[in-house]
Design a protein around this motif. Sequence first.
Motif, PDB file in Angstrom:
ATOM      1  N   ASP A 138      15.673  30.884 -48.694  1.00  0.00           N
ATOM      2  CA  ASP A 138      14.631  31.845 -48.648  1.00  0.00           C
ATOM      3  C   ASP A 138      13.390  31.064 -49.227  1.00  0.00           C
ATOM      4  O   ASP A 138      13.299  30.740 -50.467  1.00  0.00           O
ATOM      5  N   LEU A 139      12.425  30.578 -48.545  1.00  0.00           N
ATOM      6  CA  LEU A 139      11.218  29.755 -49.161  1.00  0.00           C
ATOM      7  C   LEU A 139      10.389  30.442 -50.019  1.00  0.00           C
ATOM      8  O   LEU A 139       9.737  30.028 -50.793  1.00  0.00           O
ATOM      9  N   ASP A 140      10.198  31.887 -49.726  1.00  0.00           N
ATOM     10  CA  ASP A 140       9.615  32.716 -51.048  1.00  0.00           C
ATOM     11  C   ASP A 140      10.395  32.468 -52.426  1.00  0.00           C
ATOM     12  O   ASP A 140       9.607  32.147 -53.282  1.00  0.00           O
ATOM     13  N   LEU A 141      11.732  32.392 -52.518  1.00  0.00           N
ATOM     14  CA  LEU A 141      12.384  32.161 -53.626  1.00  0.00           C
ATOM     15  C   LEU A 141      12.289  30.804 -54.195  1.00  0.00           C
ATOM     16  O   LEU A 141      12.242  30.474 -55.383  1.00  0.00           O
ATOM     17  N   THR A 142      12.296  29.884 -53.151  1.00  0.00           N
ATOM     18  CA  THR A 142      12.077  28.400 -53.475  1.00  0.00           C
ATOM     19  C   THR A 142      10.736  27.915 -53.885  1.00  0.00           C
ATOM     20  O   THR A 142      10.370  27.483 -55.025  1.00  0.00           O
ATOM     21  N   ALA A 143       9.806  29.098 -53.287  1.00  0.00           N
ATOM     22  CA  ALA A 143       8.371  28.745 -53.872  1.00  0.00           C
ATOM     23  C   ALA A 143       8.233  29.116 -55.519  1.00  0.00           C
ATOM     24  O   ALA A 143       7.727  28.618 -56.240  1.00  0.00           O
ATOM     25  N   ILE A 179      -0.013  21.320 -55.253  1.00  0.00           N
ATOM     26  CA  ILE A 179       0.737  21.141 -56.314  1.00  0.00           C
ATOM     27  C   ILE A 179       2.201  21.414 -56.165  1.00  0.00           C
ATOM     28  O   ILE A 179       2.960  20.862 -56.462  1.00  0.00           O
ATOM     29  N   ILE A 180       2.306  22.802 -55.353  1.00  0.00           N
ATOM     30  CA  ILE A 180       3.824  23.101 -55.316  1.00  0.00           C
ATOM     31  C   ILE A 180       4.442  22.988 -53.868  1.00  0.00           C
ATOM     32  O   ILE A 180       5.924  22.594 -54.031  1.00  0.00           O
ATOM     33  N   TYR A 181       3.712  22.453 -52.920  1.00  0.00           N
ATOM     34  CA  TYR A 181       4.576  22.247 -51.484  1.00  0.00           C
ATOM     35  C   TYR A 181       5.328  21.044 -51.460  1.00  0.00           C
ATOM     36  O   TYR A 181       6.455  20.795 -50.873  1.00  0.00           O
ATOM     37  N   PRO A 182       5.029  19.863 -52.391  1.00  0.00           N
ATOM     38  CA  PRO A 182       6.100  18.849 -52.530  1.00  0.00           C
ATOM     39  C   PRO A 182       7.208  19.131 -53.057  1.00  0.00           C
ATOM     40  O   PRO A 182       8.311  18.655 -52.768  1.00  0.00           O
ATOM     41  N   LYS A 183       7.283  19.868 -54.149  1.00  0.00           N
ATOM     42  CA  LYS A 183       8.439  20.408 -54.860  1.00  0.00           C
ATOM     43  C   LYS A 183       9.261  21.350 -53.731  1.00  0.00           C
ATOM     44  O   LYS A 183      10.273  21.281 -53.591  1.00  0.00           O
ATOM     45  N   ILE A 184       8.670  22.374 -52.994  1.00  0.00           N
ATOM     46  CA  ILE A 184       9.289  23.090 -52.168  1.00  0.00           C
ATOM     47  C   ILE A 184       9.742  22.247 -51.077  1.00  0.00           C
ATOM     48  O   ILE A 184      11.140  22.532 -50.675  1.00  0.00           O
ATOM     49  N   ILE A 185       9.388  21.203 -50.520  1.00  0.00           N
ATOM     50  CA  ILE A 185       9.957  20.121 -49.688  1.00  0.00           C
ATOM     51  C   ILE A 185      11.147  19.522 -50.250  1.00  0.00           C
ATOM     52  O   ILE A 185      12.145  19.575 -49.634  1.00  0.00           O
ATOM     53  N   THR A 191      13.986  21.985 -50.662  1.00  0.00           N
ATOM     54  CA  THR A 191      14.536  22.498 -49.377  1.00  0.00           C
ATOM     55  C   THR A 191      15.526  21.370 -48.762  1.00  0.00           C
ATOM     56  O   THR A 191      16.550  21.763 -48.223  1.00  0.00           O
ATOM     57  N   LYS A 192      14.984  20.308 -48.530  1.00  0.00           N
ATOM     58  CA  LYS A 192      15.782  18.861 -48.302  1.00  0.00           C
ATOM     59  C   LYS A 192      16.953  18.963 -48.957  1.00  0.00           C
ATOM     60  O   LYS A 192      18.055  18.341 -48.554  1.00  0.00           O
ATOM     61  N   ASP A 193      17.056  19.106 -50.348  1.00  0.00           N
ATOM     62  CA  ASP A 193      18.487  19.014 -51.046  1.00  0.00           C
ATOM     63  C   ASP A 193      19.334  20.129 -50.670  1.00  0.00           C
ATOM     64  O   ASP A 193      20.428  19.949 -50.322  1.00  0.00           O
ATOM     65  N   PHE A 194      18.723  21.261 -50.443  1.00  0.00           N
ATOM     66  CA  PHE A 194      19.529  22.489 -49.912  1.00  0.00           C
ATOM     67  C   PHE A 194      19.999  21.944 -48.379  1.00  0.00           C
ATOM     68  O   PHE A 194      21.350  22.182 -48.176  1.00  0.00           O
TER      69      PHE A 194
END
Length: 187
Positions: free
Chosen positions: A36-41, A96-102, A105-108
Amino acid sequence: MDELSKYNIICVTGQMAAGKNYICSKLEKEDWQATDLDLTAHQAIEECKDEIISAFKGEAEKLGLGIENADGSINRRNLGRLLFKNPSLLARQESIIYPKIISLTKDFIAQNQKVIINATVLFKTPELLNLCDAIVFVKAPFITRLLRARSRDHLPLRQILHRFHAQKNLLKEYQKSGKPIIIINNK
């Protein structure tokens, strides 16, 4: 949902309260793994909190908003109040946060074979959208979504309607990707 069997990575998306989480839970029973990208964010915000506080503390203080909780975590509600009223601040937050989200998510994806990315606005991160084989767009009638949102989120009607309006062209954004789109009507 046999039509999804030929895909390895899908995006499940749709407007607020259409039933994305419900569809994801059904697919998880068929051996899909959902993120869930909301939780990832939320995770990304906490992992980037020092940079976020540094970037927005001054603006928040001008408005009398505290963006840091007593325990040192980010006050996401106040941060949201600050950012969603100012598109340039929101864009700064996203940078700031999109690189971390990416990265998260790639790790998942690397750890799973059949992956669902549950995200309303995945089109804002083309790097992740490009990894998807198909898009599952969940729809529900307006009144159904309105009742679900009121019951689930306990938000004022005006705020729900504002979010609905902001998402009115969501399907068109995904159609631009050229990816196969499977529409599920979740009444």
